[in-house]
Design a protein around this motif. Structure first.
Motif, PDB file in Angstrom:
ATOM      1  N   ASP A 147       7.921 -13.815   4.304  1.00 54.56           N
ATOM      2  CA  ASP A 147       8.233 -14.178   5.685  1.00 54.56           C
ATOM      3  C   ASP A 147       7.335 -13.417   6.651  1.00 54.56           C
ATOM      4  OD1 ASP A 147       9.547 -15.698   7.551  1.00 54.56           O
ATOM      5  OD2 ASP A 147      11.284 -14.383   7.716  1.00 54.56           O
ATOM      6  N   GLY A 148       6.071 -13.260   6.257  1.00 52.00           N
ATOM      7  CA  GLY A 148       5.087 -12.594   7.107  1.00 52.00           C
ATOM      8  C   GLY A 148       5.086 -11.082   7.035  1.00 52.00           C
ATOM      9  N   LYS A 149       5.998 -10.473   6.257  1.00 51.64           N
ATOM     10  CA  LYS A 149       6.086  -9.018   6.174  1.00 51.64           C
ATOM     11  C   LYS A 149       5.487  -8.530   4.864  1.00 51.64           C
ATOM     12  CE  LYS A 149      10.491  -9.007   8.709  1.00 51.64           C
ATOM     13  NZ  LYS A 149      11.937  -8.646   8.606  1.00 51.64           N
ATOM     14  N   ASN A 150       4.557  -7.592   4.967  1.00 49.55           N
ATOM     15  CA  ASN A 150       3.968  -6.968   3.785  1.00 49.55           C
ATOM     16  C   ASN A 150       5.027  -6.099   3.113  1.00 49.55           C
ATOM     17  OD1 ASN A 150       2.537  -5.407   1.911  1.00 49.55           O
ATOM     18  ND2 ASN A 150       0.699  -5.389   3.182  1.00 49.55           N
ATOM     19  N   ILE A 151       5.269  -6.318   1.821  1.00 53.82           N
ATOM     20  CA  ILE A 151       6.335  -5.562   1.157  1.00 53.82           C
ATOM     21  C   ILE A 151       6.014  -4.073   1.067  1.00 53.82           C
ATOM     22  CG2 ILE A 151       7.063  -7.579  -0.171  1.00 53.82           C
ATOM     23  CD1 ILE A 151       5.730  -6.294  -2.619  1.00 53.82           C
ATOM     24  N   ASP A 152       4.739  -3.706   1.248  1.00 56.92           N
ATOM     25  CA  ASP A 152       4.368  -2.292   1.218  1.00 56.92           C
ATOM     26  C   ASP A 152       4.674  -1.581   2.531  1.00 56.92           C
ATOM     27  OD1 ASP A 152       3.381  -2.506  -1.376  1.00 56.92           O
ATOM     28  OD2 ASP A 152       1.390  -3.101  -0.681  1.00 56.92           O
ATOM     29  N   ASP A 153       5.041  -2.355   3.550  1.00 58.04           N
ATOM     30  CA  ASP A 153       5.267  -1.761   4.879  1.00 58.04           C
ATOM     31  C   ASP A 153       6.726  -1.865   5.314  1.00 58.04           C
ATOM     32  OD1 ASP A 153       2.536  -1.289   5.005  1.00 58.04           O
ATOM     33  OD2 ASP A 153       2.135  -3.222   5.956  1.00 58.04           O
ATOM     34  N   ALA A 154       7.652  -1.857   4.370  1.00 59.25           N
ATOM     35  CA  ALA A 154       9.066  -1.989   4.713  1.00 59.25           C
ATOM     36  C   ALA A 154       9.517  -0.817   5.573  1.00 59.25           C
ATOM     37  CB  ALA A 154       9.906  -2.059   3.448  1.00 59.25           C
ATOM     38  N   GLU A 155      10.217  -1.133   6.670  1.00 61.02           N
ATOM     39  CA  GLU A 155      10.679  -0.100   7.599  1.00 61.02           C
ATOM     40  C   GLU A 155      12.145   0.249   7.403  1.00 61.02           C
ATOM     41  OE1 GLU A 155       9.784  -1.491  11.477  1.00 61.02           O
ATOM     42  OE2 GLU A 155       7.599  -1.297  11.238  1.00 61.02           O
ATOM     43  N   ASN A 156      12.876  -0.547   6.611  1.00 63.87           N
ATOM     44  CA  ASN A 156      14.276  -0.236   6.350  1.00 63.87           C
ATOM     45  C   ASN A 156      14.621  -0.618   4.910  1.00 63.87           C
ATOM     46  OD1 ASN A 156      15.069  -3.165   6.374  1.00 63.87           O
ATOM     47  ND2 ASN A 156      14.438  -2.964   8.515  1.00 63.87           N
ATOM     48  N   GLU A 157      15.764  -0.145   4.438  1.00 65.09           N
ATOM     49  CA  GLU A 157      16.144  -0.364   3.051  1.00 65.09           C
ATOM     50  C   GLU A 157      16.352  -1.834   2.728  1.00 65.09           C
ATOM     51  OE1 GLU A 157      19.482   1.963   1.912  1.00 65.09           O
ATOM     52  OE2 GLU A 157      18.493   3.889   2.262  1.00 65.09           O
ATOM     53  N   GLU A 158      16.805  -2.617   3.705  1.00 65.28           N
ATOM     54  CA  GLU A 158      17.074  -4.029   3.463  1.00 65.28           C
ATOM     55  C   GLU A 158      15.812  -4.799   3.092  1.00 65.28           C
ATOM     56  OE1 GLU A 158      18.268  -2.316   5.968  1.00 65.28           O
ATOM     57  OE2 GLU A 158      20.396  -2.263   5.386  1.00 65.28           O
ATOM     58  N   ASP A 159      14.648  -4.321   3.559  1.00 63.27           N
ATOM     59  CA  ASP A 159      13.384  -5.004   3.300  1.00 63.27           C
ATOM     60  C   ASP A 159      12.579  -4.351   2.173  1.00 63.27           C
ATOM     61  OD1 ASP A 159      13.734  -6.959   5.253  1.00 63.27           O
ATOM     62  OD2 ASP A 159      12.919  -5.664   6.822  1.00 63.27           O
ATOM     63  N   TYR A 160      13.120  -3.306   1.551  1.00 60.67           N
ATOM     64  CA  TYR A 160      12.360  -2.624   0.509  1.00 60.67           C
ATOM     65  C   TYR A 160      12.339  -3.470  -0.769  1.00 60.67           C
ATOM     66  CZ  TYR A 160      10.857   0.657  -3.023  1.00 60.67           C
ATOM     67  OH  TYR A 160      10.181   1.249  -4.060  1.00 60.67           O
ATOM     68  N   PRO A 211       8.618 -18.204   3.459  1.00 59.84           N
ATOM     69  CA  PRO A 211       7.226 -18.341   3.020  1.00 59.84           C
ATOM     70  C   PRO A 211       6.752 -17.068   2.321  1.00 59.84           C
ATOM     71  CG  PRO A 211       7.348 -18.001   5.396  1.00 59.84           C
ATOM     72  CD  PRO A 211       8.759 -18.200   4.922  1.00 59.84           C
ATOM     73  N   ILE A 212       6.117 -17.243   1.171  1.00 63.75           N
ATOM     74  CA  ILE A 212       5.634 -16.109   0.383  1.00 63.75           C
ATOM     75  C   ILE A 212       4.130 -16.251   0.187  1.00 63.75           C
ATOM     76  CG2 ILE A 212       5.818 -14.860  -1.805  1.00 63.75           C
ATOM     77  CD1 ILE A 212       8.656 -15.884  -2.057  1.00 63.75           C
ATOM     78  N   HIS A 213       3.417 -15.158   0.392  1.00 60.41           N
ATOM     79  CA  HIS A 213       1.967 -15.135   0.196  1.00 60.41           C
ATOM     80  C   HIS A 213       1.635 -14.096  -0.868  1.00 60.41           C
ATOM     81  CE1 HIS A 213      -2.340 -15.180   1.056  1.00 60.41           C
ATOM     82  NE2 HIS A 213      -2.296 -13.854   1.117  1.00 60.41           N
ATOM     83  N   LEU A 214       0.826 -14.488  -1.843  1.00 59.25           N
ATOM     84  CA  LEU A 214       0.384 -13.587  -2.906  1.00 59.25           C
ATOM     85  C   LEU A 214      -1.131 -13.586  -2.943  1.00 59.25           C
ATOM     86  CD1 LEU A 214       0.545 -11.930  -5.575  1.00 59.25           C
ATOM     87  CD2 LEU A 214       0.816 -14.120  -6.774  1.00 59.25           C
ATOM     88  N   GLU A 215      -1.710 -12.395  -2.956  1.00 58.02           N
ATOM     89  CA  GLU A 215      -3.167 -12.260  -3.029  1.00 58.02           C
ATOM     90  C   GLU A 215      -3.527 -11.223  -4.084  1.00 58.02           C
ATOM     91  OE1 GLU A 215      -6.341 -10.394  -0.035  1.00 58.02           O
ATOM     92  OE2 GLU A 215      -5.540 -12.330   0.670  1.00 58.02           O
ATOM     93  N   LEU A 216      -4.286 -11.650  -5.077  1.00 57.21           N
ATOM     94  CA  LEU A 216      -4.757 -10.772  -6.144  1.00 57.21           C
ATOM     95  C   LEU A 216      -6.242 -10.516  -5.919  1.00 57.21           C
ATOM     96  CD1 LEU A 216      -3.046 -12.650  -9.114  1.00 57.21           C
ATOM     97  CD2 LEU A 216      -2.241 -10.533  -8.045  1.00 57.21           C
TER      98      LEU A 216
END
Length: 413
Positions: A161-174, A236-241
């Protein structure tokens, strides 16, 4: 139409398994065949009199060919159920009927996106998703790792949903991410030992192969979010290798500098069985309040008093010290199925466990399974009580057994 024709068509019906959503088309095809046969009924009756009641060979062949053609079309539609990656299909021991059920419930979905860069084609084959986990399987063609190398991509970037999983700001998004190239080795759910995909025991000196029979490799990504239910669905999910190389003692070593990107959305799925047994596990103080289990993961909610214990340990200087630990409730490690089959080791990681607050007694354990389960066939849940000596296999005496009965409506299916 003669009885033999009816029997032949019925036999074809039974031998070719088709899903309900295409069965109507098959029936229409058979109706058309019957109509065409009925249009020449007078000629057929005359032919029967001339041949002693047998269908002329040419007419029988045409009818059979039409029936096979009709079913051939249906089978092609049903074949979509079969396009699973080997690492998920064989690696997680999923049966054919389960594949159909998972796809019909939108839990498993074929993606079939391909990207080619630097001569290497990466295809996203499929996903499996539930309320906490997302498994992604990709096929890699055009690259064979050097002898003895453990292949890996250099960088894995995922946004949800447009959020980088490495940049989670709270536990709900980790989101916890683990990834690996499939090495044809799996964990036995019966005894927890590593075995080769063909069922033979794994030995430490055997050569590990990441290449499948067709020359391709499979790359699996497992995403886990413990805090938010249905976190991966309808977003929406984006994956880049980026980059492809190998892992060594000194770290990642690149061989190819390429980029492979994919974008998709997952549908909502709620294929979860919920049980509220409210059962105490012996004298441990733990009470199992709720179990939620999907075909690929489990979550157990306990009521468990906080208890501190002290054990001997060592500090960074090697000095012996007392270490204070918080006791944990007995873990859910296996299930017993209605047909008597027992899976004693189901932990497939990743997972999390701990108290849900700083003060309360609610303790939650969530983890992925190492195989795909038909949860409707679970008779009881197995919580570890003791470990036998001398590496003997676990038996029912080593478990607290909790019946899989539903006391609340929950989300059973």
């Amino acid at each position: 139409m003669s009885m033999k024709e009816e029997e032949m068509i019925e036999k074809l019906r039974k031998e070719v398994e088709i899903p309900d959503k295409v069965r109507q088309k098959a029936n229409e095809a058979f109706a058309s065949i019957k109509k065409d046969a009925g249009a020449g009924a007078a000629e057929e009756r005359a032919a029967e009199r001339r041949t002693g009641g047998r269908m002329p060979g040419k007419k029988l062949w045409i009818l059979a060919a039409a029936a096979i053609l009709a079913f051939g079309t249906v089978t092609a539609g049903a074949a979509a159920y079969m396009k699973w990656s080997k690492s998920l299909s064989d690696g997680m021991a999923v049966e054919e009927e389960q594949k159909r059920e998972l796809e019909d419930a939108h839990m498993a979905a074929p993606i079939d996106q391909s990207v080619t860069d630097q001569g290497v084609t990466v295809t996203m084959v499929q996903t499996i998703v539930d309320q906490h986990f997302l498994r992604i399987s990709l096929k890699v063609e055009g690259y064979e790792p050097p002898q003895g190398e453990q292949p890996d991509f250099g960088r894995t970037l995922i946004t949800i949903d447009g959020k980088n999983i490495d940049d989670a700001e709270n536990e709900e998004d980790y989101v916890n991410l683990s990834s690996y190239f499939f090495d044809n080795i799996v964990q036995s759910p019966e005894d927890g030992k590593a075995v080769n995909l063909d069922g033979t025991p794994f030995t430490e000196d055997q050569e590990i192969s990441y290449v499948l029979e067709d020359g391709s490799m499979e790359y699996n990504i497992v995403l886990f979010n413990a805090e938010s239910e249905n976190y991966f669905m309808e977003k929406p999910i984006h994956l880049e290798l980026t980059g492809l190389g190998g892992l060594y003692l000194e770290g990642y070593r690149p061989n190819i500098e390429g980029t492979w990107s994919f974008d998709w959305n997952l549908e909502r799925s709620d294929m979860v069985r919920a049980c509220s047994p409210d059962i105490a596990l012996g004298d441990t103080g733990a009470v199992v309040e709720k179990i939620e289990i999907s075909p690929i993961s489990a979550q157990v909610t306990y009521r468990f008093p906080r208890t501190k214990t002290k054990e001997k340990g060592y500090n960074d200087s090697g000095e012996e010290i007392d270490v204070e630990l918080t006791e944990e409730p007995p873990e859910l490690t296996g299930v017993k199925m209605k047909d008597g089959t027992t899976y004693s080791y189901l932990y497939g990681g990743p997972g999390s466990c701990g108290f849900s607050s700083d003060e309360g007694e609610e303790y939650i354990h969530t983890f992925g399974l190492n195989r795909i389960l038909d949860t409707a066939q679970i008779e009881s849940f197995l919580f570890l009580k003791s470990i036998p000596e001398d590496e003997e296999p676990l038996t029912e005496e080593n478990f607290y057994i909790v019946p899989a009965n539903e006391k609340t409506a929950g989300r059973n299916y």
